[in-house]
Enzyme design. Structure first.
Site, short mmCIF file in Angstrom:
data_model
loop_
_atom_site.label_atom_id
_atom_site.label_comp_id
_atom_site.label_asym_id
_atom_site.label_seq_id
_atom_site.Cartn_x
_atom_site.Cartn_y
_atom_site.Cartn_z
N ASP A 32 -86.43 -101.72 -65.05
CA ASP A 32 -86.69 -101.45 -66.64
C ASP A 32 -86.36 -100.12 -67.01
OD1 ASP A 32 -87.83 -104.00 -66.35
OD2 ASP A 32 -89.99 -103.45 -65.91
N1 URA Z 1 -90.44 -105.06 -61.62
C1 URA Z 1 -90.80 -104.65 -62.70
O1 URA Z 1 -91.82 -105.31 -63.43
N2 URA Z 1 -89.96 -103.82 -63.26
C2 URA Z 1 -88.86 -103.47 -62.54
O2 URA Z 1 -88.05 -102.42 -63.26
C3 URA Z 1 -88.72 -104.11 -61.37
C4 URA Z 1 -89.41 -104.80 -60.93
#
Ligand code: URA
Length: 254
Positions: A107
């Site tokens: 993310d």
């Molecule tokens: N899980 C999440 O919530 N975000 C990420 O970027 C990777 C795994």
């Protein structure tokens, strides 16, 4: 490196660090090496740009044009090649040439390890849902998760796209969880923690299968060694054989 008539297989393997020339000859003689799916012959010549080599069913990265980077992604960077909103992207943090793509995604606000490569086959294997290489995250959460929350995270949490597979979860500080999962659902760790009442404040990916590196500062990258690429291929091959045996990653239940 690549000549029109090719290079002897044992020489290529030795150059890649698989072992001594003698060891590589033994691997070939023992039938453990395949070239384009067929058992290799001692003395066989290969073209490292086109031929596909495997040892014990694990691909060997022989192509000299392939690059694999390990990036420590900072927060505030998107995991795409180009962002319509003009935000900084992970590909801007690594060399322009050859063109590489992120393997999977983190993310915008998630930090930590990300592989970028022009190795399409490895990308496919690493991101395919039937292969579940472990990914380890450090989740700094709100509050102090108690036993019930930890148990729920370990056993599986009901999300809107199904129950999560069993995870390895440890509280390394009262508000910091080490969470190891092998699924790759969208915002999975954030949604898991939210579901047990402890929203994530900061999320860092600290390991992808065998790959870890605590020396890379945020925004820094390095090339993976051939040995690391091979270890990654081995981890992928192990999860795929586990799932064929029914002992591997369970799929989300709906
Ligand atoms: N899980 C999440 O919530 N975000 C990420 O970027 C990777 C795994």
């Amino acid at each position: 490196m690549s000549s029109p008539e090719g290079e002897r297989l044992q020489k290529v393997l030795a150059r890649l660090g698989v072992g001594s020339r003698r060891h590589c000859e033994d691997l070939i003689a023992d039938g453990r090496v395949l070239v384009n799916g067929a058992p290799a012959r001692l003395g066989q010549r290969i073209h490292d740009t086109t031929d596909r080599v495997e040892i014990d069913g694990v691909p060997v990265p022989v192509r000299p044009d392939l690059v694999h980077y390990l990036l420590n992604k900072p927060a505030g960077v998107v995991t795409t090649a180009a962002d319509p909103q003009g935000r900084p992207t992970v590909v801007q943090l690594v060399p322009d040439e050859p063109r590489v793509f992120p393997v999977g995604r983190l993310d915008f606000e998630t930090e930590g390890l990300l592989v970028l490569t022009n190795d399409g086959e490895l990308t496919h294997r690493l991101t395919h849902p039937s292969f579940g290489v472990e990914k380890e995250y450090l989740a700094h959460v709100e509050g102090r998760p108690g036993r019930g929350a930890l148990r729920a995270l370990r056993q599986g949490v009901e999300l809107d796209d199904g129950v999560t597979a069993p995870a390895t979860v440890a509280a390394i500080e009262p508000d910091v969880l080490r969470i190891v999962i092998h699924e790759g659902r969208n915002r999975q760790v954030r949604r898991m923690c939210e579901a047990v009442g402890h929203p994530v404040r900061r999320l860092v990916r600290s390991r992808i299968g065998p790959l870890h590196d605590r020396t890379l500062a945020p925004g820094e990258w390095r090339r993976l060694s051939l040995d690391e690429v091979r270890q990654l291929e081995e981890a992928i091959a192990a999860t795929s054989s586990n799932s064929r045996n029914g002992a591997g990653p369970s799929r989300p239940q709906r």
